[in-house]
Design a protein around this motif. Structure first.
Motif, PDB file in Angstrom:
ATOM      1  N   ASP A   1       0.753  -1.182  -0.053  1.00 48.59           N
ATOM      2  CA  ASP A   1       0.012  -0.402  -0.293  1.00 48.59           C
ATOM      3  C   ASP A   1       0.726   1.148  -0.178  1.00 48.59           C
ATOM      4  N   ARG A   2       2.066   1.092  -1.225  1.00 54.44           N
ATOM      5  CA  ARG A   2       3.041   2.684  -0.387  1.00 54.44           C
ATOM      6  C   ARG A   2       2.418   3.922  -1.832  1.00 54.44           C
ATOM      7  N   VAL A   3       1.863   5.007  -1.323  1.00 48.80           N
ATOM      8  CA  VAL A   3       1.651   5.600  -1.806  1.00 48.80           C
ATOM      9  C   VAL A   3       2.198   6.160  -2.858  1.00 48.80           C
ATOM     10  N   VAL A   4       2.009   6.293  -4.021  1.00 51.30           N
ATOM     11  CA  VAL A   4       3.124   6.430  -5.371  1.00 51.30           C
ATOM     12  C   VAL A   4       1.891   7.186  -6.067  1.00 51.30           C
ATOM     13  N   VAL A   5       2.863   7.711  -7.410  1.00 52.46           N
ATOM     14  CA  VAL A   5       2.496   8.489  -8.482  1.00 52.46           C
ATOM     15  C   VAL A   5       2.699   7.151  -9.370  1.00 52.46           C
ATOM     16  N   PRO A   6       1.420   6.635  -9.714  1.00 52.14           N
ATOM     17  CA  PRO A   6       1.035   5.988 -10.601  1.00 52.14           C
ATOM     18  C   PRO A   6       1.912   5.362 -12.001  1.00 52.14           C
ATOM     19  N   ILE A   7       1.712   6.857 -12.565  1.00 51.64           N
ATOM     20  CA  ILE A   7       2.422   6.703 -13.803  1.00 51.64           C
ATOM     21  C   ILE A   7       3.485   7.461 -14.192  1.00 51.64           C
ATOM     22  N   LEU A   8       5.073   6.567 -14.672  1.00 51.74           N
ATOM     23  CA  LEU A   8       6.585   6.981 -14.370  1.00 51.74           C
ATOM     24  C   LEU A   8       6.386   8.241 -15.427  1.00 51.74           C
ATOM     25  N   TYR A   9       6.337   7.729 -16.379  1.00 53.54           N
ATOM     26  CA  TYR A   9       6.071   8.723 -17.917  1.00 53.54           C
ATOM     27  C   TYR A   9       4.285   8.880 -18.587  1.00 53.54           C
ATOM     28  N   SER A  10       4.654  10.247 -17.650  1.00 50.58           N
ATOM     29  CA  SER A  10       3.237  10.504 -18.500  1.00 50.58           C
ATOM     30  C   SER A  10       2.831  10.333 -20.176  1.00 50.58           C
ATOM     31  N   SER A  11       3.795  11.093 -20.703  1.00 53.04           N
ATOM     32  CA  SER A  11       3.616  10.942 -22.392  1.00 53.04           C
ATOM     33  C   SER A  11       4.019  10.310 -22.800  1.00 53.04           C
ATOM     34  N   THR A  12       3.856   8.528 -22.381  1.00 57.17           N
ATOM     35  CA  THR A  12       3.173   7.211 -22.449  1.00 57.17           C
ATOM     36  C   THR A  12       1.676   6.781 -21.692  1.00 57.17           C
ATOM     37  N   SER A  13       1.019   7.961 -21.118  1.00 55.91           N
ATOM     38  CA  SER A  13      -0.601   7.414 -20.657  1.00 55.91           C
ATOM     39  C   SER A  13      -1.533   7.043 -21.452  1.00 55.91           C
ATOM     40  N   LEU A  14      -1.474   7.331 -22.316  1.00 54.93           N
ATOM     41  CA  LEU A  14      -3.093   6.482 -23.989  1.00 54.93           C
ATOM     42  C   LEU A  14      -2.543   5.946 -24.250  1.00 54.93           C
ATOM     43  N   SER A  15      -0.575   5.263 -24.732  1.00 54.13           N
ATOM     44  CA  SER A  15      -0.559   4.332 -25.402  1.00 54.13           C
ATOM     45  C   SER A  15      -0.171   2.859 -24.551  1.00 54.13           C
ATOM     46  N   ASN A  16       0.752   3.053 -23.346  1.00 57.00           N
ATOM     47  CA  ASN A  16       1.092   1.811 -22.901  1.00 57.00           C
ATOM     48  C   ASN A  16       0.238   1.267 -22.218  1.00 57.00           C
ATOM     49  N   PRO A  17      -0.290   0.027 -22.195  1.00 58.45           N
ATOM     50  CA  PRO A  17      -1.555  -0.483 -21.317  1.00 58.45           C
ATOM     51  C   PRO A  17      -1.412  -0.718 -20.563  1.00 58.45           C
ATOM     52  N   ILE A  18      -0.007  -0.347 -19.628  1.00 66.53           N
ATOM     53  CA  ILE A  18       0.073  -1.166 -18.054  1.00 66.53           C
ATOM     54  C   ILE A  18      -0.124   0.398 -17.077  1.00 66.53           C
ATOM     55  N   TYR A  19      -0.770   1.506 -17.556  1.00 65.45           N
ATOM     56  CA  TYR A  19      -1.507   2.642 -16.492  1.00 65.45           C
ATOM     57  C   TYR A  19      -3.407   2.133 -17.316  1.00 65.45           C
ATOM     58  N   GLY A  20      -3.325   1.942 -17.795  1.00 59.05           N
ATOM     59  CA  GLY A  20      -5.332   1.539 -17.858  1.00 59.05           C
ATOM     60  C   GLY A  20      -5.607   1.776 -16.941  1.00 59.05           C
ATOM     61  N   GLU A  21      -5.253   1.371 -15.657  1.00 58.68           N
ATOM     62  CA  GLU A  21      -6.773   1.835 -14.168  1.00 58.68           C
ATOM     63  C   GLU A  21      -6.303   2.885 -14.393  1.00 58.68           C
ATOM     64  N   GLN A  22      -5.637   4.174 -14.356  1.00 54.10           N
ATOM     65  CA  GLN A  22      -5.848   5.568 -14.439  1.00 54.10           C
ATOM     66  C   GLN A  22      -6.047   5.900 -15.767  1.00 54.10           C
ATOM     67  N   VAL A  23      -6.643   5.644 -16.384  1.00 56.44           N
ATOM     68  CA  VAL A  23      -7.598   6.398 -18.014  1.00 56.44           C
ATOM     69  C   VAL A  23      -8.755   6.209 -17.490  1.00 56.44           C
ATOM     70  N   THR A  24      -9.810   7.394 -18.032  1.00 55.60           N
ATOM     71  CA  THR A  24     -11.409   6.973 -18.458  1.00 55.60           C
ATOM     72  C   THR A  24     -11.315   7.427 -19.200  1.00 55.60           C
ATOM     73  N   LEU A  25     -11.996   7.146 -20.219  1.00 56.29           N
ATOM     74  CA  LEU A  25     -12.060   6.638 -22.210  1.00 56.29           C
ATOM     75  C   LEU A  25     -13.782   7.738 -21.506  1.00 56.29           C
ATOM     76  N   SER A  26     -14.251   8.338 -23.134  1.00 56.79           N
ATOM     77  CA  SER A  26     -14.952   8.962 -23.380  1.00 56.79           C
ATOM     78  C   SER A  26     -16.054   9.508 -21.848  1.00 56.79           C
ATOM     79  N   PRO A  27     -15.004  10.515 -20.989  1.00 59.53           N
ATOM     80  CA  PRO A  27     -16.070  10.508 -19.774  1.00 59.53           C
ATOM     81  C   PRO A  27     -16.711  11.550 -19.945  1.00 59.53           C
TER      82      PRO A  27
END
Length: 852
Positions: free
Chosen positions: A623-649
């Motif tokens: 339960d370590r507190v982190v900033v989950p997206i390490l490289y923001s430039s790949t937020s939409l292209s890298n599937p490992i960041y899928g939990e942090q992305v809400t599409l078509s809000p």
């Protein structure tokens, strides 16, 4: 709410000169020359293999007639102390406390002293501790050429140079370190300065800056008695933050006389010019004492132009800041009536620092980061010896830390203020605690400690410039807690059981209620088993936690509108946008850890003065507190960041995102909700898990080589392996052994030769290499090995003009080893790993002090 309650210290200043076994009835040959009582006790500790505890200030000037012959340990010690005005008392752990007074009077005084001996890692006086304990006394520090707590912690292998520390440069991820304010914090195992609990005289002090570390850089050196570090989870004893362990900085309890000191030093490559001046004075009487210490210091910056460490940085870049500080410490105690006494401790410091950051040297465009740090800690206690063996303490503390920052920019000769604000922290507490024996077994007393208290922390995050991002955030956290600890001796040496020299079991439990937020209960168990007088096996298991910091909960919250293409959205229309959320999170819960350790400790009777401790440890941190997206430039292209992305809000989600923080439009077009294709939430979350394991080694051997001459050898080392997973969809990442993380190995070995007042010491320091995995091809960064040499002479006898004079010449990193270069992409990033390696180079210093 403003309280000015005071708190107290339960730990007295002591000097531990040897670790070994309880008393043995057997005789051995002793050969201890006449001379100062301190030298005689040091020699006795080595030759007997017993633990001797004394206050160096109390025995200063006392002389012993020495002892020679084949004697029991008790008879030899009695001979050493005869006629000195001192006697001894054996406490429940088997340690020997040297106290004022002869024979029966000495025993009575010993009862008083023993009631106040507290070892970090337990709330029970005189208790044995199953966790490893690292001790550095003021005498150790002087013999090593050290002049501050910051100097000491840099040489402890379990400590990592990341976190909040003065030398950490730009380009280091925020989670691994920051150079805010020129602070120095303790960061055990590299788990973060906020995951190591740092105490002053056994009590909490206010957090410093934004990262919730405790700044230890401005404590008068002459006021220090010792530092104790327990690199083992300790929340069951001390509460939040003690995940990696606890460090306890102990000031002197009493001081008689007057001492003045001065120290000058500089790096031979330029910069880092240091001046340090100190003064302490005090007096004591039968029922109490008082002392006051002051220190002034100044250190100049190290600039890139003064070091040849690699290409990239601009000449104006400061690797380490300019610093200036004033610090005052005070201690007083008084017996009110027999068995009832009061104590007061205070520490005040003020430090200013600045560092030049060249943003665009060709313009020129420079930032001058300026800091003014002010801190105050007050602690008081009322201590009552209720009955033989039982003591009750009512204590209170108040502390504050004000970290003001101001960024002054100069662009093409025009100067203006780019940013200004303050991270202001306050803390206060009140505690009632008691400890003593429950009942007696054939093996000894079952002893317990119980207590409870209240703690409050206040945080004020104020930013006034620039006006567009101004904020005024105030948060308060109230905590009530209760704790209990028990120590059960199953077997003792006095029972003479074959294969069972001694066996101790310990358990502790602590409950904390963060009113309105959460409740946490943490247990810990310990075992010490000695099959014989020559060695013992120790083990611990426990749970620890860290409450989220105020900064992690609510600071810097922002909502930024980006073009989707900037965040990896190449498949979207050119005018598609994204709302990007960053900052704190009020829904964060505590980080939790489970840790265990197993130690082998050898102190062979046949090899007096030798001690070896090897510890294996593991920490499961979740339960370590982190900033989950390490490289923001790949937020939409890298599937490992899928939990942090809400599409078509939808409209409701867009409205919530806009209300989550200060809105900034980073595009060239106005905000249009119809063109927002996603919301990316990169606010801090409880997502990461870390696994840490390794081995620590602590080896010492001291022996006489004739007359008053002696040699002390030491070897301290730590190996660590750690890894983490940032979220369920992200792969496991190695930590230790990689850039801006602890190296796998850190080792410090030393040898010291002493003859009466003369000591010559040398130390070899090794910091292992790391891998730079920032590019597709990982690069090996070499480690760093340095050698220190220190010569010290103390005039203990002779003419009154010279008596009490102490001279020291120190040569650190004598071969001028430099850190290996790393690639940089910006002109204000140091071209080396600033969390692990130092740009100081060869450093020469001279110290002088005089005591009256």
């Amino acid at each position: 709410m403003k309280m000015r309650s005071l708190a107290a210290t339960l730990a007295t200043g002591v000097c531990v000169v040897a670790m070994a076994t309880p008393a043995q009835a057997q005789t051995r040959a002793y050969n201890i020359a006449a001379g100062s009582l301190k030298s005689a006790l040091d020699a006795y500790g080595r030759q007997s293999g017993r633990q001797i505890i004394y206050k160096a200030d109390d025995i200063r000037g006392a002389r012993s007639a020495g002892v020679r012959g084949s004697l029991s340990a008790e008879a030899a010690l009695a001979a050493l102390l005869r006629g000195t005005g001192f006697s001894y008392r054996i406490d429940t752990s088997g340690a020997i406390a040297i106290v004022a007074g002869e024979s029966e009077a000495g025993s009575a005084a010993a009862d008083s002293e023993d009631a106040e001996i507290i070892v970090t890692g337990s709330r029970i006086r005189g208790n044995s501790v199953a966790s490893p304990v690292v001790v550095r006394t003021a005498e150790d520090m002087r013999n090593a050429g050290q002049a501050s707590v910051a100097d000491v912690i840099r040489t402890i292998p379990q400590n990592f140079g990341g976190g909040s520390n003065a030398g950490v440069g730009y380009g280091v991820p925020e989670s691994r370190g920051t150079g805010f304010g020129g602070a120095a914090t303790i960061n055990l195992r590299g788990l973060g300065s906020d995951a190591t609990l740092t105490l002053l005289n056994g009590h909490r002090v206010a957090y410093g800056g934004a990262q919730q570390g405790i700044d230890v850089s401005a404590i008068p050196f002459l006021a220090l008695d010792r530092i104790e570090v327990v690199p083992d989870g300790s929340s069951a004893l001390y509460g939040s933050d003690a995940v990696a362990g606890v460090a306890n900085i102990l000031l002197k309890k009493r001081f008689d006389g007057l001492e003045a000191s001065a120290r000058w030093g500089a790096s031979t490559d330029g910069g880092n010019e240091q001046q340090q001046y100190g003064l302490i004075g005090g007096t004591s009487w039968d029922s109490g004492g008082v002392w006051l210490a002051y220190e002034f210091g100044r250190t100049t910056a190290i600039k890139a132009s003064q070091r040849d460490l690699g290409t990239g940085p601009a000449d104006e870049l400061m690797y380490q800041p300019n610093q200036k500080w004033h610090a005052v410490a005070f201690g007083a105690e008084q017996q009110i009536v027999p068995d009832l006494s009061i104590r007061l401790d205070a520490l005040y410091n003020r430090r200013s620092s600045n560092r030049i950051i060249p943003i665009v040297p060709t313009m020129p465009y420079n930032l001058d980061e300026r800091y003014e740090i002010e801190g105050l800690s007050l602690a008081s206690s009322l201590d009552w010896k209720v009955s033989p063996g039982w003591a009750v303490s009512l204590s209170g503390t108040y502390s504050m830390n004000s970290s003001d920052y101001r960024s002054v920019q100069t662009i093409s000769g025009v100067t203006s203020v780019a940013g200004s604000g303050c991270y202001c922290n306050e803390g206060m507490s009140a505690e009632l605690a008691a400890d003593g024996p429950l009942f007696t077994l054939p093996s000894g007393d079952i002893r317990v400690a119980v207590g409870g208290g209240y703690r409050a922390n206040y945080w004020h995050d104020q930013r006034t410039i620039p006006a567009a991002s101004a904020r005024d955030i105030r948060l308060t956290r109230d905590t009530v807690y209760a704790f209990g600890e028990i120590n059960v001796p199953i077997a003792s040496p006095a029972q003479d059981i074959a294969g069972l020299h001694s066996l101790n079991l310990a358990a502790a439990l602590r409950y904390e209620d963060y009113t309105g937020e959460y409740r946490v209960t943490t247990p810990k168990f310990g075992l010490i088993y000695a099959p014989s007088a020559d060695f013992e096996l120790k083990a611990t298991w426990g749970k620890s936690f860290r409450a989220p910091t105020f900064y992690e909960q609510l600071s810097g919250n922002s909502t930024i509108l980006y073009q989707a293409s900037r965040l990896g959205g190449s498949a979207y229309p050119a005018d598609a946008t994204v709302l990007f959320l960053a900052g704190g999170n009020l829904s964060l819960k505590p980080e939790r850890a489970t840790s265990w350790s197993a130690s082998f400790v050898a102190h062979p009777v046949a090899l007096a003065g030798a001690r070896l401790e090897v510890t294996y440890y593991e920490v499961d941190y979740r339960d370590r507190v982190v900033v989950p997206i390490l490289y923001s430039s790949t937020s939409l292209s890298n599937p490992i960041y899928g939990e942090q992305v809400t599409l078509s809000p939808n409209a409701a989600k867009l409205a919530a995102a806009l209300a989550a923080g200060t809105y900034t439009n980073a595009t060239t077009v106005p905000y249009d909700p119809a063109k927002v294709v996603a919301i990316i939430d990169n606010r801090r979350v409880n997502a990461s898990t870390q696994s840490i394991r390794g081995v620590d080694i602590d080896a010492r051997y001291g022996f006489d080589v004739g007359g008053a001459r002696k040699i002390d050898l030491s070897l301290y080392g730590s190996y660590i392996h750690s890894k983490q997973v940032l979220s369920a969809l992200q792969p496991e990442q190695p930590l230790a052994g990689y850039l801006f993380n602890p190296p796998h190995f850190r080792v410090r070995g030393g040898a010291a030769y002493s003859d009466r007042g003369f000591t010559l010491s040398s130390f070899v320091n090794y910091t292992g290499g790391v891998s730079d995995a920032r590019t597709a091809t990982s690069l090996a960064i070499d480690g760093m090995t340095t050698v220190d040499l220190i010569a010290r002479y103390r005039f203990e006898e002779g003419a009154s003009l010279l008596r009490g004079l102490d001279l020291s010449l120190s040569l650190e990193n004598m071969f001028n080893t430099k850190p290996s270069a790393i690639a940089t992409t910006i002109v204000y990033q140091p071209p080396y790993d600033s969390t692990n390696y130092s740009p100081v180079g060869r450093f020469v210093s001279f110290s002088i002090s005089k005591r009256w």
